[in-house]
Design a protein around this motif. Structure first.
Motif, short mmCIF file in Angstrom:
data_model
loop_
_atom_site.label_atom_id
_atom_site.label_comp_id
_atom_site.label_asym_id
_atom_site.label_seq_id
_atom_site.Cartn_x
_atom_site.Cartn_y
_atom_site.Cartn_z
N ARG A 46 0.84 -1.20 0.00
CA ARG A 46 0.00 0.00 0.00
C ARG A 46 0.87 1.25 0.00
O ARG A 46 1.80 1.36 0.79
CB ARG A 46 -0.90 0.06 1.24
CG ARG A 46 -2.01 -0.93 1.24
CD ARG A 46 -2.90 -0.79 2.45
NE ARG A 46 -2.11 -0.60 3.66
CZ ARG A 46 -2.43 0.24 4.65
NH1 ARG A 46 -3.52 0.96 4.59
NH2 ARG A 46 -1.67 0.35 5.71
N LEU A 47 0.53 2.17 -0.86
CA LEU A 47 1.16 3.47 -0.90
C LEU A 47 0.23 4.40 -0.15
O LEU A 47 -0.92 4.60 -0.54
CB LEU A 47 1.35 3.93 -2.35
CG LEU A 47 1.88 5.33 -2.58
CD1 LEU A 47 3.26 5.51 -1.95
CD2 LEU A 47 1.94 5.63 -4.06
N ILE A 48 0.70 4.95 0.96
CA ILE A 48 -0.14 5.79 1.81
C ILE A 48 0.23 7.25 1.57
O ILE A 48 1.38 7.65 1.77
CB ILE A 48 0.02 5.41 3.29
CG1 ILE A 48 -0.29 3.92 3.48
CG2 ILE A 48 -0.88 6.28 4.17
CD1 ILE A 48 0.12 3.35 4.80
N LEU A 49 -0.75 8.01 1.12
CA LEU A 49 -0.56 9.40 0.77
C LEU A 49 -1.41 10.31 1.64
O LEU A 49 -2.38 9.87 2.26
CB LEU A 49 -0.95 9.64 -0.70
CG LEU A 49 -0.28 8.79 -1.76
CD1 LEU A 49 -0.88 9.09 -3.13
CD2 LEU A 49 1.22 9.03 -1.77
N LYS A 50 -1.05 11.58 1.64
CA LYS A 50 -1.86 12.60 2.29
C LYS A 50 -2.04 13.71 1.28
O LYS A 50 -1.07 14.22 0.70
CB LYS A 50 -1.17 13.14 3.53
CG LYS A 50 -1.98 14.20 4.24
CD LYS A 50 -1.28 14.69 5.48
CE LYS A 50 -2.16 15.74 6.13
NZ LYS A 50 -1.50 16.38 7.24
N ALA A 51 -3.29 14.08 1.02
CA ALA A 51 -3.60 15.14 0.06
C ALA A 51 -4.10 16.37 0.83
O ALA A 51 -4.73 16.23 1.89
CB ALA A 51 -4.67 14.67 -0.91
N ASP A 52 -3.83 17.54 0.27
CA ASP A 52 -4.26 18.78 0.91
C ASP A 52 -5.77 18.92 0.97
O ASP A 52 -6.31 19.57 1.87
CB ASP A 52 -3.67 19.99 0.20
CG ASP A 52 -2.18 20.16 0.47
OD1 ASP A 52 -1.63 19.42 1.32
OD2 ASP A 52 -1.56 21.02 -0.18
N ASN A 53 -6.48 18.31 0.01
CA ASN A 53 -7.94 18.38 0.04
C ASN A 53 -8.54 17.14 -0.62
O ASN A 53 -7.86 16.39 -1.31
CB ASN A 53 -8.45 19.67 -0.61
CG ASN A 53 -8.04 19.79 -2.05
OD1 ASN A 53 -8.44 18.98 -2.88
ND2 ASN A 53 -7.24 20.80 -2.37
N SER A 54 -9.82 16.95 -0.40
CA SER A 54 -10.47 15.72 -0.86
C SER A 54 -10.60 15.64 -2.38
O SER A 54 -10.61 14.53 -2.92
CB SER A 54 -11.85 15.60 -0.21
OG SER A 54 -12.66 16.70 -0.58
N SER A 55 -10.67 16.75 -3.07
CA SER A 55 -10.79 16.68 -4.53
C SER A 55 -9.50 16.16 -5.16
O SER A 55 -9.54 15.42 -6.14
CB SER A 55 -11.17 18.04 -5.12
OG SER A 55 -10.21 19.01 -4.83
N VAL A 56 -8.36 16.51 -4.59
CA VAL A 56 -7.08 15.99 -5.07
C VAL A 56 -7.01 14.49 -4.81
O VAL A 56 -6.63 13.71 -5.68
CB VAL A 56 -5.89 16.73 -4.40
CG1 VAL A 56 -4.58 16.03 -4.70
CG2 VAL A 56 -5.84 18.18 -4.84
#
Length: 98
Positions: free
Chosen positions: A56-66
């Motif tokens: 699994r590649l775990i990411l964090k995005a600045d907002n939900s649309s991204v």
């Protein structure tokens, strides 16, 4: 001929494996940024790689649309990463929220 204790051999083997896994994870983080810039240049800088664990590649995005946009193109991203990095074996992209 001398023999090494089994415990010592196992420990060495595990340390080598962990080191190799760490190198692969580092490459995945680097290549993820590269792939996101290639495919999503307008918002690639809004995504951070948090971890690579068990395929699994775990990411964090600045907002939900991204995050949603990346989820929609998950298969293409994974395919590109696995192509660029031998032994990466990424199977899924997940997001962590704040």
């Amino acid at each position: 001929m001398s023999f090494s204790p089994l415990k010592k051999l196992i420990k060495k083997r595990l340390e080598k494996r962990d080191l190799q896994q760490g190198v692969i994870e580092s490459k995945v983080a680097e290549k993820t940024k590269e792939v996101l810039k290639e495919q999503f240049s307008n918002f690639a800088d809004q995504v951070k790689v948090l971890d690579v664990k068990d395929g699994r590649l775990i990411l964090k995005a600045d907002n939900s649309s991204v995050a949603q946009e990346i989820q929609l193109h998950q298969e293409q991203i994974i395919e590109e990463l696995n192509k660029k990095i031998d032994k990466a074996d990424i199977k899924k992209i997940t997001f962590k929220s704040n």
